[in-house]
Design a protein around this motif. Sequence first.
Motif, PDB file in Angstrom:
ATOM      1  N   GLN A 119      72.562  66.973  34.851  1.00  0.00           N
ATOM      2  CA  GLN A 119      73.554  67.580  33.971  1.00  0.00           C
ATOM      3  C   GLN A 119      72.966  68.791  33.251  1.00  0.00           C
ATOM      4  O   GLN A 119      73.631  69.807  33.088  1.00  0.00           O
ATOM      5  CB  GLN A 119      74.054  66.574  32.938  1.00  0.00           C
ATOM      6  CG  GLN A 119      75.109  67.154  31.991  1.00  0.00           C
ATOM      7  CD  GLN A 119      75.662  66.136  31.016  1.00  0.00           C
ATOM      8  OE1 GLN A 119      75.075  65.093  30.794  1.00  0.00           O
ATOM      9  NE2 GLN A 119      76.806  66.432  30.434  1.00  0.00           N
ATOM     10  N   ILE A 170      77.815  64.347  42.295  1.00  0.00           N
ATOM     11  CA  ILE A 170      78.248  65.388  41.358  1.00  0.00           C
ATOM     12  C   ILE A 170      78.732  66.622  42.111  1.00  0.00           C
ATOM     13  O   ILE A 170      79.796  67.179  41.807  1.00  0.00           O
ATOM     14  CB  ILE A 170      77.096  65.746  40.400  1.00  0.00           C
ATOM     15  CG1 ILE A 170      76.816  64.583  39.450  1.00  0.00           C
ATOM     16  CG2 ILE A 170      77.423  67.012  39.601  1.00  0.00           C
ATOM     17  CD1 ILE A 170      75.569  64.761  38.604  1.00  0.00           C
ATOM     18  N   GLU A 269      82.130  70.753  35.669  1.00  0.00           N
ATOM     19  CA  GLU A 269      80.968  70.203  34.980  1.00  0.00           C
ATOM     20  C   GLU A 269      80.917  70.719  33.551  1.00  0.00           C
ATOM     21  O   GLU A 269      81.599  71.671  33.179  1.00  0.00           O
ATOM     22  CB  GLU A 269      79.660  70.551  35.706  1.00  0.00           C
ATOM     23  CG  GLU A 269      79.294  72.019  35.662  1.00  0.00           C
ATOM     24  CD  GLU A 269      77.904  72.312  36.214  1.00  0.00           C
ATOM     25  OE1 GLU A 269      77.068  71.395  36.267  1.00  0.00           O
ATOM     26  OE2 GLU A 269      77.667  73.475  36.585  1.00  0.00           O
ATOM     27  N   LYS A 271      77.567  71.196  30.759  1.00  0.00           N
ATOM     28  CA  LYS A 271      76.115  71.054  30.645  1.00  0.00           C
ATOM     29  C   LYS A 271      75.655  70.368  29.364  1.00  0.00           C
ATOM     30  O   LYS A 271      74.461  70.183  29.162  1.00  0.00           O
ATOM     31  CB  LYS A 271      75.452  72.437  30.750  1.00  0.00           C
ATOM     32  CG  LYS A 271      75.490  73.044  32.146  1.00  0.00           C
ATOM     33  CD  LYS A 271      74.691  72.193  33.127  1.00  0.00           C
ATOM     34  CE  LYS A 271      74.622  72.816  34.516  1.00  0.00           C
ATOM     35  NZ  LYS A 271      73.918  71.935  35.480  1.00  0.00           N
ATOM     36  N   HIS A 407      82.388  64.953  32.234  1.00  0.00           N
ATOM     37  CA  HIS A 407      81.137  65.102  32.974  1.00  0.00           C
ATOM     38  C   HIS A 407      80.060  64.129  32.509  1.00  0.00           C
ATOM     39  O   HIS A 407      79.365  63.518  33.334  1.00  0.00           O
ATOM     40  CB  HIS A 407      80.621  66.543  32.857  1.00  0.00           C
ATOM     41  CG  HIS A 407      79.608  66.878  33.907  1.00  0.00           C
ATOM     42  ND1 HIS A 407      79.935  67.026  35.241  1.00  0.00           N
ATOM     43  CD2 HIS A 407      78.268  67.058  33.842  1.00  0.00           C
ATOM     44  CE1 HIS A 407      78.851  67.298  35.942  1.00  0.00           C
ATOM     45  NE2 HIS A 407      77.817  67.322  35.115  1.00  0.00           N
ATOM     46  N   THR A 408      79.920  63.960  31.205  1.00  0.00           N
ATOM     47  CA  THR A 408      78.919  63.010  30.718  1.00  0.00           C
ATOM     48  C   THR A 408      79.272  61.587  31.139  1.00  0.00           C
ATOM     49  O   THR A 408      78.397  60.791  31.501  1.00  0.00           O
ATOM     50  CB  THR A 408      78.789  63.081  29.186  1.00  0.00           C
ATOM     51  OG1 THR A 408      78.391  64.404  28.806  1.00  0.00           O
ATOM     52  CG2 THR A 408      77.762  62.088  28.668  1.00  0.00           C
ATOM     53  N   VAL A 411      78.362  61.250  34.802  1.00  0.00           N
ATOM     54  CA  VAL A 411      76.911  61.129  34.960  1.00  0.00           C
ATOM     55  C   VAL A 411      76.453  59.715  34.592  1.00  0.00           C
ATOM     56  O   VAL A 411      75.622  59.109  35.275  1.00  0.00           O
ATOM     57  CB  VAL A 411      76.199  62.178  34.073  1.00  0.00           C
ATOM     58  CG1 VAL A 411      74.717  61.839  33.915  1.00  0.00           C
ATOM     59  CG2 VAL A 411      76.343  63.564  34.675  1.00  0.00           C
TER      60      VAL A 411
END
Length: 519
Positions: A119, A170, A269, A271, A407-408, A411
């Motif tokens: 990530q 991903i 995504e 970051k 996204h988190t 992940v």
Amino acid sequence: MAPESLEEKHEDEKGSHVDEKELRSSREVDTAAELAAGAEGPLDPKEVLRVRKKIDIHIIPLMCILYRIQFMDKTTLGSAAILGIRESTHLSTNQYNWLGTIFYLSYLLFEFPQNLALQRFPVGKWMSFNISVWAVALMAHAACKNFTGLFIVRLILGMCEGSITAGFMIVSSMFYTRTEQTIRVGYWFLMNGTAQIISGFISFGTLHIHTAGVEPWQWLMIITGILTLLTALAYWFLFPDSPTNAWFLTPAERAIAVRRLKENQTGVENKHFKKEQMIEALLDPKTWLFALFSALDNVPNSLTNQRSIIVSEFGFTNLQTTLLGCVDGCVEIVTIYTGVHIAARYKDGRAYTSFIYFLPTMLGCILINVLPSSDKVGLLFSVWLTEISTTAFVLSLSWLSSITAGHTKRVTTNAIMLSAYCVGNAAGPFMWQNKYRPRNHVPWIIIGICYASCMVLLLVIRWHLNRENKLRELEPPDNTYDDVYIEKVGDDGVVEKVKVDKEFLDLTDIQNRDFRYVL
């Protein structure tokens, strides 16, 4: 989490939305938001198809090559078992089993850090770094003289492995729609089958290499290590990190690449780690249902390192065993290819397709336990039948990616599922004890129980997701995130506020009440 608590959480989120036109930082939203923000009008289907083909050409071959290489490297221990590694390094049965286990224990230990790194850092570059370390560790196998040396290099392999499947999951969700993900995850995963074929021929070839001081199993490690290092170099220069900065796409094509993913409602995504999304993933029932499935489905994966030993104990020679390993690869290629296409063709067919592909596997487990030891051909075909259910795990990977947004959160769920994968793989090798040989009835019974449990879990997961979809259909329309804006610099250099569709707000599948789970 009970449906009532989900609704309470949703009400809290709505209550916290006080500004009708909320202005958000670009850090909070998806990286694709700036490309997609303000873009209106339908996409040209021909342009969409052209961009998708361009993406396919540039990333699918690289993904397939790497997945083939990593599986071939991972199974070198099994191939080396009949090439003399146990005798040269004086391994006992228990020590050999530990070499299979430490790989997955290391994988488990580093899985969450690897996902956080994926990530935080550019995906392609981070995978390339891990592949390089992997290649060096693989070649270092050839220098090992005892269990301790092999233990260390296998630990390093497991540490690096954690970046590959997670990274591919991903990347697949970044570049492809839900249906496309199912097929393409199948494409790169079936490379495991091609790896078995190539590894079989390499093993066969190394048996005929006679050099002073270097044994066939050492040549196997050196050859596969060199191939891996070349792959790492290719990834560093050629593999894209995201559709928002893919080197082979023009700015206009990048906008099309992210806009066409709007139907996924998962974005591309973000970051920045979001603690609340991690907590949501930990409290989401489907996270743990998939984790349990992953653990149980991979206890039998210990067959990877045991297959050559098992087949040779049926009465086949070492040369025959290495070549018969190619058939294992063919079975995997055919079953995964057909499975992912069937699942993609029929709407909401993932669970049922996976269930059906478990049936011949269950038959194989039964036959291995009841056929006489003299029927070595029948036993061999039974082993091949047990490999058909690999399709179910492939479908579960793409399924989880397509039903998890934020996204988190994605992940975190990936890390949990792959950690469970490690638990199953780490536990599996200890089934194979000398006291159960040569027929191994106890391990095969355990394998059958694991697969039967997986079949039940698939139906439970489908029921849970279908129930949640029906509950959402009964909810009133949700406009919580209808008016969210970011600041964007226009072509004329003027900063303007542009609206961002909720699909690119990096919302989770629970926050976004328009999200519907595929089945």
